[in-house]
Design an enzyme around this catalytic site. Structure first.
Site, PDB file in Angstrom:
ATOM      1  CE  LYS A   1      -3.834   2.407   0.768  1.00 34.90           C
ATOM      2  NZ  LYS A   1      -4.244   2.989  -0.510  1.00 34.90           N
TER       3      LYS A   1
ATOM      4  CG  ASN B   1       3.386   2.338  -4.248  1.00 34.38           C
ATOM      5  OD1 ASN B   1       2.971   3.417  -3.834  1.00 34.38           O
ATOM      6  ND2 ASN B   1       3.358   2.012  -5.526  1.00 34.38           N
TER       7      ASN B   1
ATOM      8  CB  CYS C   1      -1.457   9.470  -6.041  1.00 34.62           C
ATOM      9  SG  CYS C   1      -3.088   9.304  -5.270  1.00 34.62           S
TER      10      CYS C   1
ATOM     11  CB  THR D   1      -6.077   5.074 -11.765  1.00 38.30           C
ATOM     12  OG1 THR D   1      -5.667   6.140 -10.905  1.00 38.30           O
ATOM     13  CG2 THR D   1      -6.104   3.777 -10.988  1.00 38.30           C
TER      14      THR D   1
END
Lengths: 305, 204
Positions: A45, A100, A131, A194
């Site tokens: 995470k 990460n 992010c 993403t």
């Protein structure tokens, strides 16, 4: 017999399958479901210097063939990761893990990486400069070649472990940014994070996510990820970890043909917690089907001839 | 529950269970639950179950009132059965908007427990909200229903209790941190550390 092993920046993986950061916690909870030592490794995470609760809920919105998330880097902070999460992981995972890291300034990236560099369990650092869900949550570094290079240099200065820079797809020139990271000393590139997206509730006429926007993941983004991995593979000489919409052994092979040395699996873990184990179990027969005996020989295969 | 054509699973509460299976009761609220209507007897389903914490019967008092609102009624049935099995004497308050939405009243009555039904529009049972129908004496409560109901029960209740929360979820098993909430004892995941929280830990 087929050979699934790959070499990721000097460390051999039993297979190229890696649960992606943010879909596998710190691993030990999945170890209650199956022996996670079957994985190549996993990326834990996203960890920051300070603890973070993340964004308000709703943080999740479903989409056709995918989902949006705006978790906002919820994590206990690097101190607790070192003192609590990694010891719990040690009891059930005996391979090097991928750490990460996220941050809000170059100094913060360097601090957190320096802390995690001390952990023996950590094999690689995967530095998230992409992010989309927190203000200045790294993405401003990942959309600008100079800033990406600056973070890379700062992190490389504090660790001897291989550093993978995790890139955002929300850019016009992914290859240029990957090249800038390589020139700044990166040992590898991870992509894609993403895609920035949104959904709107018809009843309330407001965005479904409390954060407004979120990161789009899931099988819908596989073609975008393949295209970007393909482009980055051409632009750099360092290994690429491909991710984005991978949910089957066939997808893993496709991602490797595009140029990935290893392949991360993200949203698929959230639909089926056994997804990575099943992909690993399926890989040998998919390799046989397509005449592959040694998986590392297909890396970048789509570029040849 | 996995459904063909949908990316994420549907999070559905369990109404009751035995060695042969689970009973679930769902309300059609969107495309996913609408697709569930096409399920046929004998069809194989892809389900992850045993998720989350559930109501802890050992925390419940002898005279626990179970409070369900609308789609929050089903899990209170399985709970009432288990309270009875544990030798306790629960009662039930079931709240609905209107008479046509009422379900499972008979099943609760067949358990032999005192059951009060409320409707917001007064079309059946006692007019008003579940908080208007709490028993005169109870020593613990368990509640499941929409957020405004939970908040009203939290404020109206005179004892400690357990409340089951809803949130939009990604995975349902604690991996994605999509359904986190803040409690007095730190952040919790509704899907894994919940959905049941103790009254004393809730931050509204």
């Amino acid at each position: 017999m087929v050979d699934l092993r790959v070499n990721l920046a000097g460390i051999e993986l039993d297979n190229p399958v890696i649960p992606a950061s943010g879909t596998f916690g710190y691993g030990y909870e999945f170890a209650q479901l199956y022996d996670i030592n079957c994985l190549g490794t996993f990326s834990f995470k996203g960890t920051t210097k300070e603890p973070r609760f993340g964004n308000p809920t709703p943080r999740i919105a479903e989409c056709p063939a995918g989902m949006l998330n705006a978790v906002g880097l919820q994590n206990p902070g690097v101190d607790k990761v070192l003192s609590e999460e990694l010891p719990k992981l040690k009891a059930c995972f005996h391979k090097p893990v991928m750490a990460n890291v996220s941050g809000f300034s170059v100094e913060e990236y360097a601090y957190t990486c320096a802390q995690l560099d001390k952990a023996e369990q950590v094999g690689w650092l995967e530095v998230n400069i992409s992010c989309p869900n927190v203000h200045n949550g790294g993405m401003s570094f990942g959309v600008c070649a100079e800033a990406a290079a600056e973070v890379t240099k700062a992190v490389k200065a504090v660790t001897t472990k291989p550093v993978f820079m995790k890139l955002s797809p929300n850019v016009t020139d992914i290859a240029g940014i990957a090249k800038a990271c390589q020139d700044a000393g990166a040992d590898g590139i991870s992509l894609i994070n993403t895609l920035l997206g949104m959904r709107i509730d018809l009843k309330s006429r407001r965005p479904l996510l409390a954060n407004g926007t979120g990161g789009f993941s899931g099988s819908a983004i596989l073609p975008v990820a393949l295209r970007m991995v393909y482009q980055v593979y051409e632009a750099v000489d360092i290994p690429v970890i491909g991710m984005g919409g991978v949910s089957s052994a066939e997808d893993v092979v496709e991602m490797m043909l595009a140029g990935a040395t290893a392949v991360e699996v993200g949203a698929a873990n959230l639909v089926d917690p056994f997804a990575c184990k099943e992909i690993i179990d399926q890989l040998p027969q998919v390799m046989v089907k397509y005449g592959i005996t040694n998986l590392k020989e297909i890396i970048g295969g789509a570029h040849h001839g | 529950m996995y459904l063909d054509g949908f990316f994420l699973r549907r999070p559905i509460s369990v109404c009751d269970w035995d060695s042969r299976g689970l009973t679930i009761i769902y309300k059609v609220v969107g495309k996913g639950t609408a697709a569930m209507r096409a399920m046929q007897p004998g069809q194989e389903l892809d389900v992850l179950s045993g998720l989350g914490n559930g109501f802890d019967v050992t925390k419940c008092g002898q005279r626990t009132v179970v409070i369900g609102g609308g789609a929050g009624v089903p899990p209170m049935y399985g709970l009432a059965k288990r309270l009875l099995a544990a030798g306790k004497a629960p009662s039930a308050v079931l709240g609905f908007n209107t008479e046509s939405e009422i379900f499972y009243e008979d099943q609760f009555r067949k358990l032999g427990i005192e059951t009060v039904v409320t409707t917001v529009d007064g079309s059946y049972g006692q007019k008003g909200f579940v908080t208007d129908a709490l028993p005169e004496t109870y020593d613990y409560f368990c509640a499941c229903g929409p957020l405004p109901m939970l908040k009203a029960v939290y404020n109206a209740s005179s004892t400690s209790g357990l409340l089951s929360f809803e949130e939009r979820m990604g995975c349902g098993f604690g991996a994605c941190m999509g359904c986190s909430c803040k409690t007095k004892y730190g952040s919790k995941r509704i899907c894994k550390d919940g959905p049941v929280l103790e009254k004393g830990e809730i931050i509204w």
